[in-house]
Design a protein around this motif. Structure first.
Motif, short mmCIF file in Angstrom:
data_model
loop_
_atom_site.label_atom_id
_atom_site.label_comp_id
_atom_site.label_asym_id
_atom_site.label_seq_id
_atom_site.Cartn_x
_atom_site.Cartn_y
_atom_site.Cartn_z
N ALA A 86 33.60 48.58 28.09
CA ALA A 86 33.33 48.72 29.52
C ALA A 86 33.57 47.37 30.19
O ALA A 86 33.38 46.32 29.59
CB ALA A 86 31.88 49.17 29.74
N VAL A 87 34.00 47.41 31.44
CA VAL A 87 34.33 46.18 32.17
C VAL A 87 33.12 45.78 33.02
O VAL A 87 32.81 46.43 34.03
CB VAL A 87 35.58 46.37 33.03
N ALA A 88 32.44 44.73 32.61
CA ALA A 88 31.20 44.31 33.26
C ALA A 88 31.37 44.02 34.76
O ALA A 88 30.52 44.44 35.56
CB ALA A 88 30.61 43.11 32.54
N PRO A 89 32.42 43.31 35.20
CA PRO A 89 32.51 43.00 36.63
C PRO A 89 32.71 44.20 37.55
O PRO A 89 32.54 44.07 38.76
CB PRO A 89 33.73 42.07 36.70
N TYR A 90 33.07 45.35 36.99
CA TYR A 90 33.28 46.52 37.84
C TYR A 90 31.98 47.07 38.43
O TYR A 90 32.01 47.82 39.40
CB TYR A 90 33.95 47.64 37.04
N ARG A 91 30.84 46.75 37.82
CA ARG A 91 29.58 47.36 38.22
C ARG A 91 28.55 46.31 38.63
O ARG A 91 28.49 45.23 38.05
CB ARG A 91 28.97 48.17 37.06
N ASN A 92 27.72 46.66 39.59
CA ASN A 92 26.51 45.89 39.82
C ASN A 92 25.74 45.86 38.51
O ASN A 92 25.57 46.90 37.86
CB ASN A 92 25.68 46.55 40.92
N GLY A 118 37.69 42.27 31.93
CA GLY A 118 38.70 43.02 32.66
C GLY A 118 39.97 42.23 32.87
O GLY A 118 39.99 41.00 32.75
N TYR A 119 41.05 42.95 33.19
CA TYR A 119 42.34 42.28 33.33
C TYR A 119 43.28 42.93 34.33
O TYR A 119 44.23 42.31 34.79
CB TYR A 119 43.05 42.19 31.98
N GLN A 120 43.04 44.19 34.73
CA GLN A 120 43.99 44.89 35.58
C GLN A 120 43.77 44.55 37.04
O GLN A 120 42.80 44.98 37.65
CB GLN A 120 43.87 46.40 35.40
N LYS A 121 44.70 43.77 37.60
CA LYS A 121 44.54 43.30 38.98
C LYS A 121 44.43 44.46 39.95
O LYS A 121 43.57 44.44 40.85
CB LYS A 121 45.73 42.40 39.34
N SER A 122 45.26 45.48 39.80
CA SER A 122 45.24 46.60 40.73
C SER A 122 43.92 47.36 40.66
O SER A 122 43.42 47.88 41.66
CB SER A 122 46.41 47.55 40.45
N GLU A 123 43.35 47.43 39.47
CA GLU A 123 42.07 48.12 39.32
C GLU A 123 40.94 47.34 39.98
O GLU A 123 40.06 47.93 40.62
CB GLU A 123 41.78 48.34 37.83
N GLU A 130 36.78 40.98 43.22
CA GLU A 130 37.76 39.90 43.14
C GLU A 130 38.07 39.56 41.69
O GLU A 130 37.16 39.25 40.91
CB GLU A 130 37.23 38.65 43.86
N LEU A 131 39.34 39.62 41.33
CA LEU A 131 39.73 39.29 39.97
C LEU A 131 39.32 37.86 39.60
O LEU A 131 38.88 37.60 38.48
CB LEU A 131 41.25 39.46 39.80
N ASP A 132 39.43 36.95 40.54
CA ASP A 132 39.11 35.55 40.26
C ASP A 132 37.61 35.33 40.00
O ASP A 132 37.22 34.28 39.50
CB ASP A 132 39.55 34.66 41.43
N ALA A 136 32.67 34.77 36.34
CA ALA A 136 31.34 34.51 36.91
C ALA A 136 30.50 35.79 36.92
O ALA A 136 29.30 35.77 36.60
CB ALA A 136 31.47 33.94 38.31
N LEU A 137 31.11 36.91 37.28
CA LEU A 137 30.39 38.18 37.30
C LEU A 137 30.01 38.62 35.89
O LEU A 137 28.94 39.21 35.69
CB LEU A 137 31.25 39.25 37.98
N PHE A 138 30.88 38.34 34.93
CA PHE A 138 30.57 38.69 33.54
C PHE A 138 29.35 37.92 33.07
O PHE A 138 28.41 38.50 32.48
CB PHE A 138 31.79 38.37 32.66
#
Length: 307
Positions: A86-92, A118-123, A130-132, A136-138
């Protein structure tokens, strides 16, 4: 945890924009069959909004892993249920923690939270993240998860939220829910040593590593050295508990489990010698009978004597 090598069946994912996410078979039936065959775990990955260009070039559709693993939990009794990943930055992180705790409680303490940055910029764009900011979000999620799971009042000011004296129940069954961190970078290994219970390595060709924004894994000898270094760092950090290492078996000929079995057994032995504790295999099948046949054959060939 037993010292023997353990095996996870990763539910096959069809590539392309029109792929049927359940072509390999009804999820509850495949999970139950994996358990009967002797697998120790069952995993699913995550792409909530994959880019059309990525799908057209071989990317895959997925189910929501947390929802789907809850469904698999109801059809099984022993399997460890794993997000891979699962991609941690995608979720609160509060929502991530609540979903993970819910799944752990409903499964009787069988959930392992595999996480990546995560890695998919479009996603990232599609989800409004923000991908950048992903690293920090992780790290923010890694700090919030144990606070949320403690069941005690806590406060935390994040990049996009301000939690003030909140308390979350029910507590998960496991204390803590195991977190396996994905990626091949030195940063990923440092996070594992300091904050997690396992390392999800990413094996595959160099082009896969480039797409996933992570270094190529390298040889088993190099992997063994990285594992030793990571475990030593964990001990230095005052975390003496054993760390799991997860390795995705890259040899696609395993799709016919009984063929060349001695060579595969030797490969598994070398992987275990390097310090790996879990191996992920998948069948690449697109029809339910073929998936069932793979699970039965793999279990009879490699798992009968160990379960």
């Amino acid at each position: 945890m037993s010292p023997r090598l353990r095996f996870i069946f990763h539910y096959p994912e069809g590539s392309g924009p029109d792929a049927d996410a359940l072509a390999a078979g009804p999820l509850h039936e495949i999970a139950a069959a994996a358990e009967r065959a002797g697998f120790d775990g069952f995993s699913l990955s995550e792409h909530p909004a994959p880019g059309a260009r990525w799908l057209a070039s071989g990317g895959h559709q997925t189910l929501d892993p947390l929802v789907a693993l809850a469904y698999a939990a109801a059809a099984t009794q022993r399997l460890r249920l794993v997000t891979n990943l699962a991609v941690a930055p995608y979720r609160n992180p509060m929502l991530l923690a609540k979903a993970a705790a819910t799944l752990d409680v409903l499964s009787g303490g069988r959930f392992t939270l595999g996480l990546g940055a995560g890695y998919q910029k479009s996603e990232f764009h599609a989800l409004g993240v923000e991908l950048d900011e992903r690293n920090a979000l992780f790290d923010e999620a890694l700090e919030v998860l144990p606070l949320h799971w403690s069941g005690e009042p806590f406060s935390y000011r994040g990049r996009h939220f301000d939690a003030r004296e909140v308390i979350a129940r029910p507590r998960p069954v496991q204390r803590p829910i195991p977190i396996w961190i994905g990626g091949n970078s030195r940063l990923a290994r440092r996070r594992v040593a300091e904050r997690a219970q396992g390392w999800l390595t990413m094996s595959g060709p160099p082009q896969l590593a480039a797409t996933a924004r992570t270094p190529a894994l390298g040889s088993l000898a190099e992997l063994a050295a990285q594992i030793s270094e990571m475990r030593a760092a964990a001990e230095t950090a005052g975390r003496p508990e054993p760390l799991d290492v997860v390795y995705s078996y890259p040899d696609r000929s395993i799709a016919d489990p009984a063929a060349d079995a001695d060579r595969h057994r030797a490969a598994f032995a070398e992987i275990e010698k390097a310090g790996v504790t879990w191996v992920v295999v998948s069948s690449g099948t697109r029809e339910p009978p073929a998936t069932q046949e793979f699970l039965t054959a793999f279990g009879e060939t490699y798992l009968t004597a160990t379960n």
